[in-house]
Design a protein around this motif. Structure first.
Motif, PDB file in Angstrom:
ATOM      1  N   LEU A 232     -16.836  -3.914-101.203  1.00  0.00           N
ATOM      2  CA  LEU A 232     -16.416  -3.034-100.001  1.00  0.00           C
ATOM      3  C   LEU A 232     -17.446  -2.199 -99.275  1.00  0.00           C
ATOM      4  O   LEU A 232     -17.892  -1.949 -98.130  1.00  0.00           O
ATOM      5  N   ALA A 233     -18.196  -1.409-100.557  1.00  0.00           N
ATOM      6  CA  ALA A 233     -19.415  -0.680 -99.685  1.00  0.00           C
ATOM      7  C   ALA A 233     -20.576  -1.434 -99.149  1.00  0.00           C
ATOM      8  O   ALA A 233     -20.959  -1.230 -98.263  1.00  0.00           O
ATOM      9  N   ARG A 234     -20.696  -2.497 -99.607  1.00  0.00           N
ATOM     10  CA  ARG A 234     -21.802  -3.502 -99.091  1.00  0.00           C
ATOM     11  C   ARG A 234     -21.203  -3.909 -97.741  1.00  0.00           C
ATOM     12  O   ARG A 234     -21.910  -4.001 -96.585  1.00  0.00           O
ATOM     13  N   LEU A 235     -19.877  -4.366 -97.585  1.00  0.00           N
ATOM     14  CA  LEU A 235     -19.266  -4.884 -96.207  1.00  0.00           C
ATOM     15  C   LEU A 235     -19.351  -3.966 -95.370  1.00  0.00           C
ATOM     16  O   LEU A 235     -19.842  -4.223 -94.163  1.00  0.00           O
ATOM     17  N   ALA A 242     -16.429  -3.902 -85.247  1.00  0.00           N
ATOM     18  CA  ALA A 242     -15.175  -3.015 -85.450  1.00  0.00           C
ATOM     19  C   ALA A 242     -13.867  -3.850 -85.765  1.00  0.00           C
ATOM     20  O   ALA A 242     -13.173  -3.701 -86.867  1.00  0.00           O
ATOM     21  N   PRO A 243     -13.649  -4.877 -84.849  1.00  0.00           N
ATOM     22  CA  PRO A 243     -12.660  -5.722 -85.334  1.00  0.00           C
ATOM     23  C   PRO A 243     -12.636  -6.609 -86.675  1.00  0.00           C
ATOM     24  O   PRO A 243     -11.779  -6.804 -87.091  1.00  0.00           O
ATOM     25  N   ALA A 244     -13.845  -7.114 -86.821  1.00  0.00           N
ATOM     26  CA  ALA A 244     -13.934  -7.530 -88.246  1.00  0.00           C
ATOM     27  C   ALA A 244     -13.956  -6.968 -89.187  1.00  0.00           C
ATOM     28  O   ALA A 244     -13.321  -7.180 -90.339  1.00  0.00           O
ATOM     29  N   LEU A 245     -14.182  -5.490 -89.193  1.00  0.00           N
ATOM     30  CA  LEU A 245     -13.900  -4.575 -90.261  1.00  0.00           C
ATOM     31  C   LEU A 245     -12.543  -4.425 -90.344  1.00  0.00           C
ATOM     32  O   LEU A 245     -11.821  -4.305 -91.495  1.00  0.00           O
ATOM     33  N   ALA A 246     -11.881  -4.220 -89.282  1.00  0.00           N
ATOM     34  CA  ALA A 246     -10.452  -4.062 -89.317  1.00  0.00           C
ATOM     35  C   ALA A 246      -9.716  -5.062 -90.095  1.00  0.00           C
ATOM     36  O   ALA A 246      -8.877  -5.064 -90.783  1.00  0.00           O
ATOM     37  N   VAL A 247      -9.989  -6.304 -89.515  1.00  0.00           N
ATOM     38  CA  VAL A 247      -9.486  -7.624 -90.189  1.00  0.00           C
ATOM     39  C   VAL A 247      -9.826  -7.609 -91.799  1.00  0.00           C
ATOM     40  O   VAL A 247      -8.860  -7.955 -92.393  1.00  0.00           O
ATOM     41  N   ILE A 248     -10.943  -7.399 -92.139  1.00  0.00           N
ATOM     42  CA  ILE A 248     -11.215  -7.542 -93.628  1.00  0.00           C
ATOM     43  C   ILE A 248     -10.473  -6.485 -94.231  1.00  0.00           C
ATOM     44  O   ILE A 248     -10.045  -6.918 -95.472  1.00  0.00           O
ATOM     45  N   THR A 249     -10.556  -5.321 -93.911  1.00  0.00           N
ATOM     46  CA  THR A 249      -9.759  -4.271 -94.502  1.00  0.00           C
ATOM     47  C   THR A 249      -8.299  -4.674 -94.644  1.00  0.00           C
ATOM     48  O   THR A 249      -7.556  -4.478 -95.596  1.00  0.00           O
ATOM     49  N   ALA A 250      -7.727  -4.970 -93.475  1.00  0.00           N
ATOM     50  CA  ALA A 250      -6.141  -5.170 -93.664  1.00  0.00           C
ATOM     51  C   ALA A 250      -5.993  -6.514 -94.519  1.00  0.00           C
ATOM     52  O   ALA A 250      -4.983  -6.456 -95.479  1.00  0.00           O
ATOM     53  N   GLY A 270      -0.679  -2.014-104.825  1.00  0.00           N
ATOM     54  CA  GLY A 270      -2.137  -2.738-104.408  1.00  0.00           C
ATOM     55  C   GLY A 270      -2.682  -2.012-103.230  1.00  0.00           C
ATOM     56  O   GLY A 270      -3.878  -1.988-103.077  1.00  0.00           O
ATOM     57  N   ALA A 271      -1.608  -1.699-102.253  1.00  0.00           N
ATOM     58  CA  ALA A 271      -2.113  -0.866-100.945  1.00  0.00           C
ATOM     59  C   ALA A 271      -2.838   0.266-101.329  1.00  0.00           C
ATOM     60  O   ALA A 271      -3.774   0.518-100.737  1.00  0.00           O
ATOM     61  N   PHE A 272      -2.088   0.996-102.472  1.00  0.00           N
ATOM     62  CA  PHE A 272      -2.580   2.226-102.597  1.00  0.00           C
ATOM     63  C   PHE A 272      -4.152   2.159-103.162  1.00  0.00           C
ATOM     64  O   PHE A 272      -4.941   2.924-103.116  1.00  0.00           O
ATOM     65  N   ALA A 273      -4.164   1.270-104.080  1.00  0.00           N
ATOM     66  CA  ALA A 273      -5.254   1.299-104.898  1.00  0.00           C
ATOM     67  C   ALA A 273      -6.375   0.744-104.095  1.00  0.00           C
ATOM     68  O   ALA A 273      -7.667   1.113-104.284  1.00  0.00           O
ATOM     69  N   PHE A 274      -5.956  -0.407-103.049  1.00  0.00           N
ATOM     70  CA  PHE A 274      -7.124  -0.800-102.230  1.00  0.00           C
ATOM     71  C   PHE A 274      -7.879   0.449-101.268  1.00  0.00           C
ATOM     72  O   PHE A 274      -8.979   0.612-101.196  1.00  0.00           O
ATOM     73  N   GLY A 275      -6.740   1.359-101.128  1.00  0.00           N
ATOM     74  CA  GLY A 275      -7.204   2.467-100.112  1.00  0.00           C
ATOM     75  C   GLY A 275      -7.989   3.535-101.013  1.00  0.00           C
ATOM     76  O   GLY A 275      -9.051   4.025-100.599  1.00  0.00           O
ATOM     77  N   PHE A 276      -7.835   3.524-102.173  1.00  0.00           N
ATOM     78  CA  PHE A 276      -8.732   4.374-103.335  1.00  0.00           C
ATOM     79  C   PHE A 276      -9.859   4.108-103.542  1.00  0.00           C
ATOM     80  O   PHE A 276     -10.873   4.865-103.620  1.00  0.00           O
ATOM     81  N   VAL A 277     -10.191   2.784-103.509  1.00  0.00           N
ATOM     82  CA  VAL A 277     -11.348   2.261-103.743  1.00  0.00           C
ATOM     83  C   VAL A 277     -12.244   1.807-102.499  1.00  0.00           C
ATOM     84  O   VAL A 277     -13.371   1.604-102.399  1.00  0.00           O
ATOM     85  N   MET A 278     -11.831   2.171-101.328  1.00  0.00           N
ATOM     86  CA  MET A 278     -12.121   1.898 -99.887  1.00  0.00           C
ATOM     87  C   MET A 278     -13.367   2.924 -99.608  1.00  0.00           C
ATOM     88  O   MET A 278     -13.019   4.248-100.059  1.00  0.00           O
ATOM     89  N   LEU A 286     -15.808   4.030 -89.785  1.00  0.00           N
ATOM     90  CA  LEU A 286     -14.467   3.750 -90.220  1.00  0.00           C
ATOM     91  C   LEU A 286     -13.278   4.189 -89.496  1.00  0.00           C
ATOM     92  O   LEU A 286     -11.979   3.685 -89.561  1.00  0.00           O
ATOM     93  N   THR A 287     -13.400   5.586 -89.186  1.00  0.00           N
ATOM     94  CA  THR A 287     -12.303   5.895 -88.346  1.00  0.00           C
ATOM     95  C   THR A 287     -12.026   5.166 -86.802  1.00  0.00           C
ATOM     96  O   THR A 287     -10.684   4.974 -86.709  1.00  0.00           O
ATOM     97  N   GLN A 288     -12.972   4.886 -86.309  1.00  0.00           N
ATOM     98  CA  GLN A 288     -12.898   4.010 -85.064  1.00  0.00           C
ATOM     99  C   GLN A 288     -12.200   2.582 -85.525  1.00  0.00           C
ATOM    100  O   GLN A 288     -11.407   2.063 -84.740  1.00  0.00           O
ATOM    101  N   ALA A 289     -12.705   1.843 -86.276  1.00  0.00           N
ATOM    102  CA  ALA A 289     -12.442   0.662 -86.680  1.00  0.00           C
ATOM    103  C   ALA A 289     -11.113   0.448 -87.451  1.00  0.00           C
ATOM    104  O   ALA A 289     -10.606  -0.549 -87.314  1.00  0.00           O
ATOM    105  N   VAL A 290     -10.782   1.440 -88.341  1.00  0.00           N
ATOM    106  CA  VAL A 290      -9.757   1.014 -89.375  1.00  0.00           C
ATOM    107  C   VAL A 290      -8.633   2.111 -89.463  1.00  0.00           C
ATOM    108  O   VAL A 290      -7.706   1.927 -89.016  1.00  0.00           O
ATOM    109  N   ARG A 291      -9.211   3.568 -89.502  1.00  0.00           N
ATOM    110  CA  ARG A 291      -8.182   4.421 -89.490  1.00  0.00           C
ATOM    111  C   ARG A 291      -7.164   4.586 -88.273  1.00  0.00           C
ATOM    112  O   ARG A 291      -5.855   4.496 -88.291  1.00  0.00           O
ATOM    113  N   ARG A 292      -7.822   4.821 -87.082  1.00  0.00           N
ATOM    114  CA  ARG A 292      -6.930   4.747 -85.853  1.00  0.00           C
ATOM    115  C   ARG A 292      -5.990   3.514 -85.717  1.00  0.00           C
ATOM    116  O   ARG A 292      -4.974   3.751 -85.285  1.00  0.00           O
ATOM    117  N   PRO A 293      -6.686   2.345 -85.827  1.00  0.00           N
ATOM    118  CA  PRO A 293      -5.574   1.317 -85.489  1.00  0.00           C
ATOM    119  C   PRO A 293      -4.701   1.026 -86.587  1.00  0.00           C
ATOM    120  O   PRO A 293      -3.512   0.900 -86.172  1.00  0.00           O
TER     121      PRO A 293
END
Length: 428
Positions: A232-235, A242-250, A270-278, A286-293
């Motif tokens: 995830l860090a590399r991605l 931003a849309p690609a990052l949101a899609v990958i994260t979701a 699983g959702a909690f753990a994925f957020g923990f390692v994000m 990340l705020t613009q691409a992931v958090r706000r959407p």
């Protein structure tokens, strides 16, 4: 007049109409809660209960079943799960290690003491309640699973609701505000770990199953830490869109949720753990691409979760015995968190006033508790009366924070300025 639309299409259309009702009623109740000085989540929980059998279902014509027909409830449940999993991802992502860095010993002590006392009292209460709630849908619930679950449910502090209360009262950067937020963050992680153990015990049919769940869970944690986190860090560094990052994260959130469901420890982990390692950086992108959407999606879908929860809450079905049990549940819940946090604060030198405020803040449960309780229902650990009483407990402990803080911590600019500490990042 009877509709000529095919049954399947009519069911889907009914679900869409239900969502419209949910959004409007949730908004109205949320606004009313804010006017009364309560968090919005209190109003939304009440909206869910009001549209269920506890209020709407009492009116002539069984309106709850008419408005939310059984055929459409699986659709509502699936929709609510999307919002819930994205919310749980944000919860895991909210854990900011920098919160714990300042006064680490005090923070960890407050968290551990409040969890230990709440968990111990919860297990003791479970021993008293078990005989009357040992059968769920004709299936016997093992005492170990029931007791561990009640202990875990008593241990919760709702990090997001607490953060919102602190921000609304402009006390997020005071000594007690920072300490409560950091302790709540640790609380959530520890409580989810306890709940994962409960899920293992509840889903395992024999010792062999339990060993398999434990082994697969260890493998999952190792993979998330050693493989998914660096990937995830590399991605995040390489993906500019931003849309690609949101899609990958979701996609990652949902696949991680599938993995934990397949293992046998529920999708929310699983959702909690994925957020923990994000990754948390770069913050702005990340705020613009992931958090706000994701927050916007949750704003629309989480009210559906409250309705799905409310459909399982039946206050009218509680007996006099249940009322006594409810009083015991609320008393134990408040005593565990308040006394544990207050005692730890005093032991580390906090003034009595600050220690009491800390106890009040740590007793806030809110939406996080509802998520835990729904896990208990899906695992077959809670029957309807027990689920109803625990939901009421979550509502009471969240609603009481505002009045108690107003008495003990008036919105005084002078007092806040006198106690203000250096700003620490506190998101919520």
């Amino acid at each position: 007049m009877k509709s000529i639309a095919p049954a399947a299409e009519l069911t889907v259309a009914t679900v869409l109409a239900d969502i419209a009702i949910v959004l409007v009623v949730g908004y109205v109740f949320g606004r009313a809660a804010r006017r009364l000085g309560q968090p919005v989540v209190v109003g939304e929980i009440l909206a869910g209960i009001a549209l269920g059998p506890s209020l709407l279902g009492l009116l002539p014509g069984d309106l709850t079943s008419a408005v939310f027909p059984p055929a459409g409830r699986p659709y509502l449940s699936a929709i609510s799960q999307v919002g819930l999993l994205l919310f749980m991802f944000l919860i895991g992502w909210e854990f900011d290690r920098r919160l714990v860095a300042r006064r680490k010993s005090l923070t960890v002590s407050v968290s551990v003491c409040s969890i230990a006392l709440a968990f111990g009292l919860g297990v003791g209460l479970a021993a008293l309640l078990y005989d009357r709630h040992a059968t769920v849908a004709g299936r016997h619930v093992p005492f170990t699973a029931f007791a561990l679950f009640i202990g875990a449910a008593m241990s919760i502090t709702a990090f997001p609701v607490l953060a919102r209360i602190l921000r609304d009262r402009r006390i997020a950067h005071t000594e007690v505000g920072v300490l409560a937020l950091a302790s709540a963050a640790i609380d959530d992680v520890l409580a989810w770990c306890i709940l994962a153990v409960v899920a293992m015990v509840a889903t395992a049919r024999d010792p062999g199953d339990l060993i398999q769940v434990v082994a697969l869970s260890a493998l999952y944690v190792t993979a998330m830490t050693a493989v998914v986190r660096p990937a995830l860090a590399r991605l995040v560094r390489r993906v500019e869109s931003a849309p690609a990052l949101a899609v990958i994260t979701a996609s990652g959130v949902f696949l991680s949720s599938y993995a934990t469901t397949w293992i046998g420890i529920h999708a929310v982990f699983g959702a909690f753990a994925f957020g923990f390692v994000m990754p948390r950086e770069p913050v702005e992108r990340l705020t613009q691409a992931v958090r706000r959407p994701f927050e916007n999606i949750g704003l629309l879908l989480m009210p559906v979760f409250f309705i799905v929860t409310g459909l399982s809450v039946d206050i009218s079905g509680l007996t006099v015995t249940n009322a006594v049990e409810l009083a015991a549940i609320v008393l134990v819940a408040c005593a565990g968190k308040m006394l544990g946090a207050t005692g730890a604060g005093r032991a580390f030198g906090l003034p009595w006033s600050d220690a009491r405020r800390l106890g009040v803040l740590m007793n806030t449960r809110g939406l996080t508790e509802l998520i835990v309780l729904n896990v208990g229902v899906s695992l077959g650990v809670l029957d309807t009366p027990m689920f109803t009483m625990m939901v009421i407990m979550a509502l009471v402990t969240t609603a009481m924070a505002g009045p108690l803080l107003s008495r003990r911590w008036p919105d005084s600019g002078d007092e806040i300025a006198a106690r203000a500490a250096e700003p620490v990042a506190a998101r919520g």
